[in-house]
Design an enzyme around this catalytic site. Structure first.
Site, short mmCIF file in Angstrom:
data_model
loop_
_atom_site.label_atom_id
_atom_site.label_comp_id
_atom_site.label_asym_id
_atom_site.label_seq_id
_atom_site.Cartn_x
_atom_site.Cartn_y
_atom_site.Cartn_z
N GLU A 1 -52.23 107.96 6.42
CA GLU A 1 -53.34 107.33 7.04
C GLU A 1 -53.56 108.16 8.23
OE1 GLU A 1 -53.22 103.32 8.04
OE2 GLU A 1 -52.69 102.57 6.03
N GLU B 1 -46.64 100.59 6.03
CA GLU B 1 -46.03 100.35 7.56
C GLU B 1 -45.19 99.49 7.78
OE1 GLU B 1 -49.85 100.08 9.77
OE2 GLU B 1 -50.45 102.29 9.16
#
Ligand code: IFM
Length: 446
Positions: A360, A176
């Site tokens: 995710e 991320e």
């Protein structure tokens, strides 16, 4: 848009609905579960951030977390017993190199044992090199705002690749990147907690560079399955006004198109560069070839959509408006259509035939060990269905990772938010598989 189904007790989706060889996995990250106080790990910018009053709920840190450092065999057993194919874990920079430079042999030994433990149980190791625990020495020297940090990260990547690279199924350098750069340097919500466009623009480039330098290291050492894991959000205008559409476009540029453009096309989006230009590091253009080296796969972390409007203050002046959909315990709207949209858009615009993975997806829910977490089953079911619709439309999606195996340290929110398939009692460290864990195991067996 789909309403969630809080009454759902089991998945109607089955593994056999997905293409042959589709990989189901679950994910955690080092700092969120291991117990950073153990094994000679060095101080990170998260302990420093948690010491600032008001920054982290109850000032909590990852010092003990889920004590995975000692209980990892039990945790790997849980993954294997669920019938999952792979485990997406991360390697802590501050555990392996407490000062960011010198190697702590106990730290690297831990990951060596962990990877062997996965292989012994038939679990494919999917590594992420950096999931946010920057050694404090590097943070004090400027962290992601200075070029020394991506260069030090390349050295960390070498250490990991040399020790466990031969046994990894796949690896992503940075989890991320948007959170590492923007959330932490412009919004100030994560460590180091800066609120500065100058720091954020520099971090947005240096994190991308860290990705590129690590890809080069991993390729040089023949590590297989080199990819990326970016979080994407479905950016929607709060209304159809020009101001709201402009806000959504800018949000999409900073959140989604910056790293996708850099990594996949070697070019950052022009509309965002217009705002970042005065703050970009010198000669950033020279790094774009490094940042955009070919990948073997691209990963999307997806949780929610967001509705944008014009905010106060200088560029980019964006604000969020609460939306109408049911929300998770994070207050995030449940919007599986956003996942379907993003999968198609990423494949059409950036990645083409490159395999995609959902690296995710999951929800925080106010779980207790004695109440079935129907909400998690409903959330995952809706996102499995969105993934199947994207596959049917031709998107080369090859895997789905559930966040998370265990309830864990949710950063600024401490231990208050529960994302796990397995409940953790943080006083006793007892692991109790939730209804969603059992439902997932049944779904994977069908
Ligand atoms: O817990 C985080 C994780 O560290 C990164 N992705 C989002 C999760 C939920 O907020």
């Amino acid at each position: 848009m789909t309403k969630s189904r809080p009454d759902a007790a089991a998945f109607t989706t089955a593994r056999s609905d997905f293409p042959e060889g589709f990989t189901f996995s679950t994910a955690t990250s080092a700092y969120q579960i291991e117990g950073h106080a153990f094994g000679g790990a060095g101080r990170t910018h998260w302990e420093a951030f948690a010491e600032i009053p008001g920054k982290v709920d109850r000032g909590e840190t990852g010092a003990v977390a889920c004590d995975h450092y000692h209980r990892w065999p039990e945790d790997l057993d849980l993954i294997a017993e669920a019938g999952l194919d792979a485990y997406r874990f991360s390697t802590s920079w501050a555990r392996v190199m407490p000062d960011g430079v010198n190697v702590n042999s106990e730290g690297i030994d831990f990951y060596d044992k962990l990877v062997d433990g996965m292989l012994e149980r038939g679990i494919k190791p999917m590594a992420t090199l950096y999931h946010w625990e920057l050694p404090e020495t590097l943070s004090k020297a400027g962290g992601w705002t200075v070029r020394d940090t991506p260069e030090a990260f390349a050295h960390f990547a070498e250490v990991i690749a040399d020790r466990i690279g031969d046994r990894l199924h796949s690896v992503a350098p940075v989890n991320e990147p948007w959170c590492v750069a923007w959330l932490s340097h412009f919004e100030g919500y994560h460590a180091p907690g800066l609120v500065s466009l100058d720091a954020a623009a520099k971090a947005m480039h240096h994190v991308a560079l860290a990705h590129g330098l690590a890809v080069e290291v991993l390729r040089d050492r023949d590590v297989r399955g080199v990819g990326a894991a970016c979080n994407l959000e479905y950016a929607l205008p709060a209304s159809e006004t020009k101001a709201d559409r402009t806000a959504a476009r800018l949000y999409d540029g900073i959140y989604n198109r910056w790293f996708l453009g850099g990594m996949m096309h070697g070019a950052y989006p022009e509309d965002i560069l217009d705002g970042f230009a005065p703050h970009m590091p010198e000669r950033w253009q020279d790094d774009m070839a490094m940042i955009s080296q070919p990948l073997d796969w691209f990963g999307i972390n997806y949780y929610t959509c967001r509705r944008l409007t014009r905010g106060e203050g200088p560029w980019p002046s964006i604000a969020t408006v609460e939306g109408p959909l049911p929300k998770t315990d994070m207050g995030w709207e449940i919007c599986p259509e956003g996942l379907e949209h993003l999968l198609k858009w990423v494949a059409d615009t950036y990645t083409g035939d490159l395999p995609l993975f959902i690296t995710e997806n999951g929800l925080a829910n106010a779980d207790t060990p004695d109440r079935p977490d129907h909400e998690r089953v409903a959330y995952l079911e809706a996102h499995f269905q969105a993934a199947l619709r994207a596959i049917a439309a031709g998107v080369p999606l090859e895997g789905f990772t559930v966040w998370s195996l265990l309830d864990n340290y949710e950063w600024t929110l401490g231990y208050a938010k529960r994302f796990g398939l397995v409940h953790i009692d943080f006083d006793t460290q007892a692991r109790t598989p939730k209804a969603s864990y059992h439902a997932l195991a049944r779904m994977l067996s069908r």
